[in-house]
Enzyme design. Structure first.
Site, PDB file in Angstrom:
ATOM      1  N   SER A 184       0.836  -1.201   0.000  1.00  0.00           N
ATOM      2  CA  SER A 184       0.000   0.000   0.000  1.00  0.00           C
ATOM      3  C   SER A 184       0.875   1.257   0.000  1.00  0.00           C
ATOM      4  CB  SER A 184      -0.960  -0.044   1.185  1.00  0.00           C
ATOM      5  OG  SER A 184      -1.903   0.989   1.111  1.00  0.00           O
TER       6      SER A 184
ATOM      7  N   ASP B 280     -10.167  -4.212  -4.950  1.00  0.00           N
ATOM      8  CA  ASP B 280      -9.569  -3.283  -3.993  1.00  0.00           C
ATOM      9  C   ASP B 280     -10.412  -2.010  -3.924  1.00  0.00           C
ATOM     10  OD1 ASP B 280      -7.906  -1.406  -2.627  1.00  0.00           O
ATOM     11  OD2 ASP B 280      -6.138  -2.549  -3.199  1.00  0.00           O
TER      12      ASP B 280
ATOM     13  N   HIS C   7      -8.436  -4.587  -0.323  1.00  0.00           N
ATOM     14  CA  HIS C   7      -7.160  -3.937  -0.031  1.00  0.00           C
ATOM     15  C   HIS C   7      -6.420  -4.587   1.133  1.00  0.00           C
ATOM     16  CE1 HIS C   7      -4.320  -0.646  -0.429  1.00  0.00           C
ATOM     17  NE2 HIS C   7      -4.398  -0.410   0.871  1.00  0.00           N
TER      18      HIS C   7
END
Length: 316
Positions: free
Chosen positions: A196, A261, A290
């Site tokens: 991320s 996501d 995610h």
């Protein structure tokens, strides 16, 4: 990632006037309340090899190679939810290093695999710190036969300073140098792993240094492309411009992204994959969001094959 901002607030961030540090701070950084602390090891237990000796309930480590330098113990709070036993903690070393911007950076080295060829330099995601990630690191390293080195960004965990894009790059540089000098690990044995927001320092570092490989887990192309999905070009005030740096990476790159996501759209992973000169077969996890990719069996399967077979074949 978006921190609940409205469209008008986003427009103000980008246009009144555009300022990358403000964009980065408001869109990306959510440091949690620290789940651990490092306290001086006054018992004076001498570190034995890379992993220090456990003392009075903490994992000890040293800040440098000199014998007179301070040693530290790791104390986890209940919020860390550590899932392993004393043996695993004994394999963990903690210490501080300092970034070029003057911040103290908390670092953690976990010896997961005695005969590991590779060490993973892991840049974690948002809203977590080393205390929360420690159990995951032990489980991951054990399963992929790698040691794990990680650090907290400025303003996260025990690291000093405030979160910012510039500090992020200085933090990963400090972690890289600590891993190289403190443990004597050569770049061809280091895998850079970003998750991320952690893909931002990972891509930046990988664009400047060659290493064994790079793993980009749920990556973003740039801050503005996350905020405004129709953005087609990179503006001078855009934050986290991974899309402009990833083409400079000369190491093998594995991109992992969930097709559902909800934070960073799957299209970001696809765009970065298409820009990587040495991209390997990516992992698109059908139905994953995610924060749950690690729960899918193909996640570990792909990493094991990439590290244990594809990379190993290159290092024979």
């Amino acid at each position: 990632m978006m921190n609940g901002l409205s469209v008008s607030e986003l427009c103000c961030l980008f246009c009144c006037p555009p300022c990358p540090s403000r964009i980065a701070a408001k869109l990306a950084f959510l440091p949690p309340e620290a789940t651990y602390s490092l306290v001086p090891d006054l018992d004076g237990a001498t570190a034995s090899g890379p992993a220090g000796q456990r003392s009075r309930g903490g994992v000890s480590g040293v800040t440098g190679v000199g014998p007179a330098e301070a040693k530290w113990k790791l104390h986890l709070t209940d919020r860390a939810e550590f899932q392993y036993a004393q043996r695993e903690l004994d394999a963990t070393e903690v210490f501080f290093t300092r970034s070029s911007r003057g911040n103290k950076v908390g670092c953690m080295y976990i010896h997961c695999a005695p005969n590991a060829r590779f060490t993973v330099l892991f840049s974690h995601g948002n809203a977590v710190d080393l205390g929360q990630m420690s159990s995951f690191y032990i489980g991951l390293g054990t399963r992929i036969n790698c040691n794990i080195f990680s650090y907290d960004y400025s303003g996260y965990g025990v690291s000093t300073g405030k979160p910012s894009e510039k500090n992020l790059y200085a933090d990963v540089d400090a972690a890289w140098q600590a891993l190289r000098t403190r443990y004597g690990i050569s770049p061809e044995n280091i895998i850079l792993y970003g998750q991320s927001i952690g893909t931002v320092p990972t891509v930046d570092l990988a664009s400047r240094y060659e290493c064994a490989a790079v793993v980009l887990h749920s990556p973003l192309t740039s801050g503005m492309r996350v905020a405004f999905p129709d953005t087609k070009k990179t503006y001078c005030f855009d934050a986290f411009p991974n899309i402009e740096k990833v083409s400079k990476i000369v190491s093998p790159v594995l991109v992992i992204h969930g097709t559902e996501d909800e934070v960073i759209d799957f299209s970001h992973g696809l765009a970065l994959y298409e820009r990587c000169p040495k991209a390997v077969e990516p992992l698109w996890v059908e139905g994953a969001g995610h924060n749950d990719i690690e729960l899918y069996s193909q996640y570990l399967e792909r990493l094991r094959h990439f590290i244990g077979q594809e990379l190993a074949a290159q290092h024979v």
